[in-house]
Scaffold this active site. Structure first.
Site, PDB file in Angstrom:
ATOM      1  N   HIS A  69      49.933  36.849  12.391  1.00  0.00           N
ATOM      2  CA  HIS A  69      50.713  35.635  12.095  1.00  0.00           C
ATOM      3  C   HIS A  69      49.951  34.640  11.209  1.00  0.00           C
ATOM      4  O   HIS A  69      50.306  33.462  11.162  1.00  0.00           O
ATOM      5  CB  HIS A  69      51.162  34.954  13.401  1.00  0.00           C
ATOM      6  CG  HIS A  69      52.231  35.725  14.135  1.00  0.00           C
ATOM      7  ND1 HIS A  69      52.589  35.477  15.442  1.00  0.00           N
ATOM      8  CD2 HIS A  69      53.022  36.752  13.728  1.00  0.00           C
ATOM      9  CE1 HIS A  69      53.549  36.317  15.809  1.00  0.00           C
ATOM     10  NE2 HIS A  69      53.833  37.102  14.794  1.00  0.00           N
TER      11      HIS A  69
ATOM     12  N   CYS B 119      45.269  23.905  -6.123  1.00  0.00           N
ATOM     13  CA  CYS B 119      44.758  25.242  -5.790  1.00  0.00           C
ATOM     14  C   CYS B 119      43.458  25.470  -6.569  1.00  0.00           C
ATOM     15  O   CYS B 119      43.439  25.264  -7.794  1.00  0.00           O
ATOM     16  CB  CYS B 119      45.798  26.290  -6.172  1.00  0.00           C
ATOM     17  SG  CYS B 119      45.172  27.988  -6.137  1.00  0.00           S
TER      18      CYS B 119
ATOM     19  N   ASN C  60      47.819  38.787  32.035  1.00  0.00           N
ATOM     20  CA  ASN C  60      48.521  37.532  31.730  1.00  0.00           C
ATOM     21  C   ASN C  60      48.578  36.654  32.967  1.00  0.00           C
ATOM     22  O   ASN C  60      48.442  37.144  34.086  1.00  0.00           O
ATOM     23  CB  ASN C  60      49.941  37.857  31.244  1.00  0.00           C
ATOM     24  CG  ASN C  60      50.505  36.798  30.323  1.00  0.00           C
ATOM     25  OD1 ASN C  60      49.762  36.002  29.744  1.00  0.00           O
ATOM     26  ND2 ASN C  60      51.809  36.776  30.167  1.00  0.00           N
TER      27      ASN C  60
END
Ligand code: BJW
Length: 232
Positions: free
Chosen positions: A109, A136, A201
């Site tokens: 991601h 940039c 988890n």
């Protein structure tokens, strides 16, 4: 765990929670202050770039202030010691896996500390603000956006991920709710490929029934214990 050579590990926001980085879907999570579509979609960015840049400027600062926890360090130790194939696929945009010592790592991601130029396509490590529209470093255009995969965009490295899952003997999911695809579908793909599947988890994830085994608890306790088992 005998007979295991190739491992794919998927991590989510839960592994970084004990480093002080907020998860997304908890009651006090990151989405609590924002509508998801406002800060995590290309449409939201086009509508209100300042809001999105401000959101990711704050996330970038939080990432730089955070430290890896025992779970990140345990995965770093596993990566160092494991002779077989290993790929840590993280949905997280922080760099705590790297700082915890992991090298065989893929940020599906994107990364908080990277900026992507919409004018020339270059990517640059970025630790400061993007809010003031800096040029940039490659082309000079003020078209930098956070190098993050938003909803509706294609996650990074999918070919490499699918290839690793197809060869996996073990798929381990750590600290992710299983709410976001394609990552939420990896467990089914791993099972179809014949892999054993393990979930670590705090609570059962949405796809918990797909796992051969679920261990519930904090990542900082569960992950080091599991790594010890693997390296015994
Ligand atoms: C602990 C703990 C502790 C806490 N110890 N544990 C309908 C059906 C199916 C799919 C779609 C659909 N409609 C749209 C889609 C596609 C869409 C999608 O999935 N939407 C869903 C909402 C349904 N997906 C996409 O658009 C993706 N692109 C895509 O699909 O492209 C097409 C494609 C086609 C074919 C192949 C491949 C691609 C892009 C998704 C981009 C996601 N981006 C975000 C934001 C950017 C990153 C950032 O800002 O940081 O990524 S969304 C957000 O969710 C973020 C995360 O990476 C992601 C997952 O969240 P995560 O990590 O699971 O966090 P939480 O908070 O949900 O869960 C934390 C867990 O930790 C909990 O379970 C806690 O219990 C646990 N926990 N403390 C252990 N101490």
């Amino acid at each position: 765990m005998d007979g295991i050579r190739n491992i794919v590990i998927l991590t989510g926001a839960g592994i970084s929670a004990e480093s002080g980085l907020r998860t997304f879907r908890a009651d006090d999570g990151l989405w609590e202050d924002h509508r998801v579509e406002d800060v995590a979609s290309p449409e939201g960015f086009r509508r209100d770039p300042e809001l999105v840049q401000r959101f990711y400027d704050a996330r970038r600062a939080n990432v730089m202030a955070a430290e890896p926890n025992a779970a990140h360090r345990a995965l770093g130790r596993l990566d160092d010691a494991w002779d077989g194939e290993l790929l840590i696929v993280t949905q997280n945009i922080d760099d705590l896996h790297e700082r915890g010592g992991a090298g065989r790592l893929l940020h599906m991601h994107g990364e908080a500390l990277s900026a992507w130029c919409l004018a020339c396509g270059a990517r640059h490590r970025w630790t400061g603000t993007l809010l003031d529209e800096p040029p940039c470093p490659t082309c000079g255009e003020a078209e930098l956006r956070p190098d993050i995969v938003w909803f509706g965009e294609m996650p990074y490295g999918m070919d490499r991920i699918f290839a690793a899952i197809a060869c996996a003997d073990l798929f381990v999911s750590i600290g992710t709710s299983g709410a976001v695809y394609p990552a939420a579908g990896f467990v089914q793909q791993a099972k179809s490929a014949g892999a054993r599947t393990l979930e670590l988890n705090l609570e059962h994830s949405q796809g918990s029934h797909w796992f051969d085994e679920s261990r519930l608890g904090a990542a900082s306790a569960l992950v080091p214990a599991w790594v010890e088992e693997m390296l015994r």
